[in-house]
Design a protein around this motif. Structure first.
Motif, PDB file in Angstrom:
ATOM      1  N   THR A 150      44.443  33.659  68.517  1.00 57.60           N
ATOM      2  CA  THR A 150      43.968  34.213  69.782  1.00 57.60           C
ATOM      3  C   THR A 150      42.759  33.449  70.309  1.00 57.60           C
ATOM      4  OG1 THR A 150      44.770  36.430  69.239  1.00 57.60           O
ATOM      5  CG2 THR A 150      43.012  36.283  70.867  1.00 57.60           C
ATOM      6  N   LYS A 151      42.753  33.233  71.611  1.00 55.28           N
ATOM      7  CA  LYS A 151      41.572  32.713  72.323  1.00 55.28           C
ATOM      8  C   LYS A 151      41.070  33.820  73.256  1.00 55.28           C
ATOM      9  CE  LYS A 151      42.706  28.681  70.581  1.00 55.28           C
ATOM     10  NZ  LYS A 151      42.064  28.195  69.343  1.00 55.28           N
ATOM     11  N   PHE A 152      39.807  33.720  73.610  1.00 55.14           N
ATOM     12  CA  PHE A 152      39.196  34.758  74.453  1.00 55.14           C
ATOM     13  C   PHE A 152      38.701  34.116  75.742  1.00 55.14           C
ATOM     14  CE2 PHE A 152      39.151  36.168  70.137  1.00 55.14           C
ATOM     15  CZ  PHE A 152      39.439  37.521  70.206  1.00 55.14           C
ATOM     16  N   ARG A 153      39.301  34.536  76.835  1.00 50.49           N
ATOM     17  CA  ARG A 153      38.971  33.963  78.140  1.00 50.49           C
ATOM     18  C   ARG A 153      38.708  35.067  79.149  1.00 50.49           C
ATOM     19  NH1 ARG A 153      43.722  29.424  77.452  1.00 50.49           N
ATOM     20  NH2 ARG A 153      42.589  28.175  75.902  1.00 50.49           N
ATOM     21  N   THR A 154      38.115  34.688  80.259  1.00 50.63           N
ATOM     22  CA  THR A 154      37.764  35.648  81.302  1.00 50.63           C
ATOM     23  C   THR A 154      38.767  35.569  82.445  1.00 50.63           C
ATOM     24  OG1 THR A 154      35.418  35.438  80.751  1.00 50.63           O
ATOM     25  CG2 THR A 154      35.947  36.416  82.867  1.00 50.63           C
ATOM     26  N   VAL A 155      39.321  36.699  82.802  1.00 50.68           N
ATOM     27  CA  VAL A 155      40.259  36.799  83.924  1.00 50.68           C
ATOM     28  C   VAL A 155      39.702  37.837  84.895  1.00 50.68           C
ATOM     29  CG1 VAL A 155      42.592  37.384  84.656  1.00 50.68           C
ATOM     30  CG2 VAL A 155      42.226  36.180  82.479  1.00 50.68           C
ATOM     31  N   ASP A 156      39.397  37.383  86.097  1.00 49.52           N
ATOM     32  CA  ASP A 156      38.800  38.261  87.115  1.00 49.52           C
ATOM     33  C   ASP A 156      37.533  38.945  86.593  1.00 49.52           C
ATOM     34  OD1 ASP A 156      40.836  37.639  88.898  1.00 49.52           O
ATOM     35  OD2 ASP A 156      42.120  39.257  88.155  1.00 49.52           O
ATOM     36  N   GLY A 157      36.746  38.168  85.830  1.00 52.19           N
ATOM     37  CA  GLY A 157      35.475  38.670  85.327  1.00 52.19           C
ATOM     38  C   GLY A 157      35.576  39.548  84.091  1.00 52.19           C
ATOM     39  N   VAL A 158      36.798  39.723  83.560  1.00 50.27           N
ATOM     40  CA  VAL A 158      37.002  40.598  82.396  1.00 50.27           C
ATOM     41  C   VAL A 158      37.500  39.761  81.217  1.00 50.27           C
ATOM     42  CG1 VAL A 158      38.281  42.577  81.494  1.00 50.27           C
ATOM     43  CG2 VAL A 158      37.553  42.543  83.901  1.00 50.27           C
ATOM     44  N   PRO A 159      36.880  39.874  80.035  1.00 52.73           N
ATOM     45  CA  PRO A 159      37.364  39.121  78.879  1.00 52.73           C
ATOM     46  C   PRO A 159      38.698  39.674  78.381  1.00 52.73           C
ATOM     47  CG  PRO A 159      35.604  40.608  78.208  1.00 52.73           C
ATOM     48  CD  PRO A 159      35.677  40.679  79.699  1.00 52.73           C
ATOM     49  N   VAL A 160      39.627  38.774  78.069  1.00 52.91           N
ATOM     50  CA  VAL A 160      40.945  39.176  77.585  1.00 52.91           C
ATOM     51  C   VAL A 160      41.340  38.305  76.401  1.00 52.91           C
ATOM     52  CG1 VAL A 160      41.730  40.031  79.828  1.00 52.91           C
ATOM     53  CG2 VAL A 160      42.092  37.622  79.213  1.00 52.91           C
ATOM     54  N   GLN A 161      42.330  38.798  75.641  1.00 50.09           N
ATOM     55  CA  GLN A 161      42.891  38.041  74.528  1.00 50.09           C
ATOM     56  C   GLN A 161      44.098  37.239  75.014  1.00 50.09           C
ATOM     57  OE1 GLN A 161      43.237  40.198  70.666  1.00 50.09           O
ATOM     58  NE2 GLN A 161      42.767  42.026  71.855  1.00 50.09           N
ATOM     59  N   ILE A 162      44.081  35.951  74.713  1.00 52.36           N
ATOM     60  CA  ILE A 162      45.215  35.088  75.031  1.00 52.36           C
ATOM     61  C   ILE A 162      45.824  34.630  73.700  1.00 52.36           C
ATOM     62  CG2 ILE A 162      46.017  33.024  76.208  1.00 52.36           C
ATOM     63  CD1 ILE A 162      44.851  35.092  78.111  1.00 52.36           C
ATOM     64  N   ILE A 163      47.020  35.095  73.397  1.00 50.87           N
ATOM     65  CA  ILE A 163      47.662  34.753  72.126  1.00 50.87           C
ATOM     66  C   ILE A 163      48.481  33.487  72.306  1.00 50.87           C
ATOM     67  CG2 ILE A 163      49.272  35.551  70.361  1.00 50.87           C
ATOM     68  CD1 ILE A 163      48.443  38.445  71.311  1.00 50.87           C
ATOM     69  N   GLN A 164      48.240  32.511  71.434  1.00 46.70           N
ATOM     70  CA  GLN A 164      48.874  31.211  71.564  1.00 46.70           C
ATOM     71  C   GLN A 164      49.823  30.943  70.401  1.00 46.70           C
ATOM     72  OE1 GLN A 164      45.504  28.499  71.981  1.00 46.70           O
ATOM     73  NE2 GLN A 164      45.557  28.794  74.201  1.00 46.70           N
ATOM     74  N   GLN A 165      50.683  29.964  70.600  1.00 44.58           N
ATOM     75  CA  GLN A 165      51.577  29.514  69.541  1.00 44.58           C
ATOM     76  C   GLN A 165      50.943  28.311  68.836  1.00 44.58           C
ATOM     77  OE1 GLN A 165      54.329  30.960  68.374  1.00 44.58           O
ATOM     78  NE2 GLN A 165      53.979  32.607  69.874  1.00 44.58           N
ATOM     79  N   VAL A 166      50.799  28.402  67.529  1.00 43.98           N
ATOM     80  CA  VAL A 166      50.232  27.315  66.731  1.00 43.98           C
ATOM     81  C   VAL A 166      51.157  27.096  65.547  1.00 43.98           C
ATOM     82  CG1 VAL A 166      48.241  26.491  65.421  1.00 43.98           C
ATOM     83  CG2 VAL A 166      47.892  27.972  67.418  1.00 43.98           C
ATOM     84  N   ASP A 167      51.607  25.862  65.340  1.00 42.53           N
ATOM     85  CA  ASP A 167      52.580  25.584  64.282  1.00 42.53           C
ATOM     86  C   ASP A 167      51.943  25.505  62.899  1.00 42.53           C
ATOM     87  OD1 ASP A 167      54.681  25.529  66.086  1.00 42.53           O
ATOM     88  OD2 ASP A 167      54.382  23.405  66.536  1.00 42.53           O
ATOM     89  N   GLU A 168      50.835  24.765  62.799  1.00 47.82           N
ATOM     90  CA  GLU A 168      50.226  24.535  61.490  1.00 47.82           C
ATOM     91  C   GLU A 168      48.799  25.046  61.448  1.00 47.82           C
ATOM     92  OE1 GLU A 168      50.499  20.403  60.528  1.00 47.82           O
ATOM     93  OE2 GLU A 168      52.534  20.583  59.769  1.00 47.82           O
ATOM     94  N   PHE A 169      48.418  25.552  60.285  1.00 52.41           N
ATOM     95  CA  PHE A 169      47.058  26.031  60.104  1.00 52.41           C
ATOM     96  C   PHE A 169      46.105  24.833  60.051  1.00 52.41           C
ATOM     97  CE2 PHE A 169      43.397  27.366  57.620  1.00 52.41           C
ATOM     98  CZ  PHE A 169      43.103  28.607  58.174  1.00 52.41           C
ATOM     99  N   PRO A 170      44.969  24.895  60.775  1.00 51.67           N
ATOM    100  CA  PRO A 170      44.028  23.761  60.782  1.00 51.67           C
ATOM    101  C   PRO A 170      43.203  23.693  59.492  1.00 51.67           C
ATOM    102  CG  PRO A 170      43.187  25.552  62.163  1.00 51.67           C
ATOM    103  CD  PRO A 170      44.554  25.972  61.708  1.00 51.67           C
ATOM    104  N   ILE A 171      43.559  22.759  58.615  1.00 50.62           N
ATOM    105  CA  ILE A 171      42.837  22.594  57.361  1.00 50.62           C
ATOM    106  C   ILE A 171      42.564  21.107  57.136  1.00 50.62           C
ATOM    107  CG2 ILE A 171      45.024  22.664  56.080  1.00 50.62           C
ATOM    108  CD1 ILE A 171      43.415  23.794  53.700  1.00 50.62           C
TER     109      ILE A 171
END
Length: 519
Positions: free
Chosen positions: A99-120
């Motif tokens: 999840t990323k957290f962005r502002t839409v119309d001045g309100v913070p929201v959760q944006i769920i993304q697709q990620v294939d591999e864990f960043p390690i």
């Protein structure tokens, strides 16, 4: 919820056990709403806890404050592909980790993304001298702990694997607090063990799908905290905290901080086997709902009263805040801070006082669903930079700490690491491990010198020792005995200092002699 919760680490859940141990849990701590799936395509709402953290993150110049790296020591034949595969599956399983957290119309929201591999990342330091390795590991850990995080674009869950020798590794695991809490780390490590083993034996089967995700909980929470139930919670906390002192008295070495940096340090706490056993045993006797947490909290209140002379004290603690079995399976930021306000009558015996503390904790627990930031708003206290609202001291008992894990052919052990910061003026964090009560005092260097912090630890231990040995003594008597102990220690130190000489005929005065002489 059972005592053998299949999780390895969680926030302080002693108040849950407080109710469960004696079957005195209220019929419903939360209204009965089924947690339904949030079918919004994007822009899902934040939970109250996330909203609070979002506000703190975006309004502060120090936005690394809620970075939560841990350091794990791995010894044995580690399979890197199995580790990465397991972590990638966990990331796919828990949307909040993508999840990323962005502002839409001045309100913070959760944006769920697709990620294939864990960043390690993988770093090999095995050819370097041990001193250099330790220095480099500390540097990497501090970089994660102090990194400025962009909640809208950065990975909020990642890892760095460091090879330090043959079959020896260190894993720096980073999860930002907005997507996790202590319980969540237990969930992750439990699932890691299962999925790592499955990879090694060639199992392709995954864990059972989760019935809900964290964003579903966030939506449910908004629905739950409404109407008459919200009014009930609001009314309780307004009455409970009416007239409470905004800041308690403490033996601060410095009282005003104009530009807080939140620098802190830790002092280890390790009670003797005898005191640990006595404390655990006495906890079962003090009250029908008595738990270890209540005994420790009671001693902490008396210690704060002894050190600052306040008889009306607010202490904070953590509550797991997971309303049902479905939420117990999730990674996410659930933990809520609970305010426990206690008025102290010195004529009470410790046994009577522990019962009083148990009762007030029970009342607070019944109303635990009210988010702490709503409590702060309700009290309408003036915000002061660098001073935590409502309470400045906190006691946490880790009822199910991260234990030493064992993956196939690999032992995994948590390595304690201080970040060099403190969110509160004083935080005592304890656990019962192998029959020993241990942990640390985390304290603000902006208010306390190390010697003062050590005195606070000593006072807490001395009060606990007297209280569990003589629970029929009054608080006033317990404090008098502790004062005698402190005076005896100071006299002994003076005697030792006065016996030192630089050369015959010339007396030597140690740097601390002046302080001792003025006490």
């Amino acid at each position: 919820m059972k005592d053998n919760i299949p999780l390895l680490s969680m926030p302080q859940v002693s108040l849950v056990k407080l109710m469960m141990d004696k079957a005195c849990l209220p019929e419903s701590l939360f209204p009965v709403f089924r947690i339904e799936k949030d079918n919004a395509e994007e822009g899902r709402g934040l939970s109250y806890a996330q909203q609070r953290l979002w506000f703190l993150h975006t309004s502060s110049n120090e936005n690394s404050f809620y970075n939560e790296p841990i350091l794990l020591e791995l010894e044995g034949e580690l399979n890197f592909n199995a580790l990465k595969s397991a972590l990638s599956q966990i990331q796919q399983r828990h949307e909040v980790l993508r999840t990323k957290f962005r502002t839409v119309d001045g309100v913070p929201v959760q944006i769920i993304q697709q990620v294939d591999e864990f960043p390690i990342d993988m770093i090999d330091l095995s050819d370097l001298p041990s001193a250099t390795v330790n220095e480099r590991v500390y540097q990497l850990y501090k970089e994660d702990a102090s990194a400025e995080v962009d909640l809208s674009n950065d990975h909020l869950c990642k890892a760095t694997l460091i090879k330090t020798g043959t079959n020896k590794h260190l894993l720096i695991f980073f999860m930002h607090h907005i997507v996790s809490d202590g319980w969540s780390m237990g969930v992750l490590l439990s699932e890691l063990k299962i999925l790592y083993e499955n990879f090694l034996v060639g199992k392709k089967g995954r864990l059972e799908p989760l019935p809900i995700q964290y964003s579903d909980y966030a939506l449910w929470e908004k629905q739950m905290l409404s109407g008459s139930y919200l009014d009930k919670l609001s009314s309780f906390w307004k009455k409970e905290l009416q007239g409470a002192k905004q800041r308690i008295s403490l033996p601060r070495d410095q009282n005003i901080v104009n530009a807080p940096t939140f620098k802190g340090d830790r002092i280890p706490i390790r009670l003797s086997k005898e005191l640990s056993d006595n404390t655990v045993a006495r906890s079962r006797e003090l009250d029908e709902r008595g738990t270890l947490f209540i005994t420790l909290l009671s001693a902490f209140y008396i210690g704060l009263n002894y050190l600052g002379d306040d008889d009306d004290i607010c202490v904070g603690t953590d509550i797991a805040n997971r309303p049902n079995a479905e939420s117990e399976q999730l990674i996410g930021f659930f933990v809520n801070q609970l305010v426990l306000r206690c008025k102290i009558d010195e004529s009470c015996t410790f046994k009577q006082f522990a019962t009083h503390v148990s009762d007030l904790s029970y009342r607070a627990f019944e109303h635990q669903a009210f988010p702490f930031d709503r409590v702060v708003d309700l009290m309408k206290h003036d915000r002061v930079s660098g001073i935590s609202p409502i309470f400045q001291v906190k006691l946490v008992l880790q009822n199910a700490p991260i234990q030493d894990l064992k993956l196939p052919e690999v032992k995994m052990k948590l390595k304690p690491f201080s970040r060099g910061t403190s969110k509160f003026e004083l935080l005592i964090d304890l656990t019962l491990r192998d029959s020993i009560i241990e942990g640390w005092l985390e304290y603000s260097l902006e208010y306390f010198e190390p010697s003062t912090a050590q005195r606070i630890v000593d006072v807490f231990e001395n009060i606990l020792s007297v209280a569990v040995a003589c629970p029929e003594k009054s608080i006033l008597q317990i404090k008098a005995l502790v004062k005698q102990q402190e005076r005896a220690v100071r006299r002994q130190k003076r005697k030792q200092r006065s016996s030192k000489t630089l050369k015959p005929g010339i007396s030597y005065r140690s740097p601390r002699m002046k302080d001792a002489a003025t006490e």
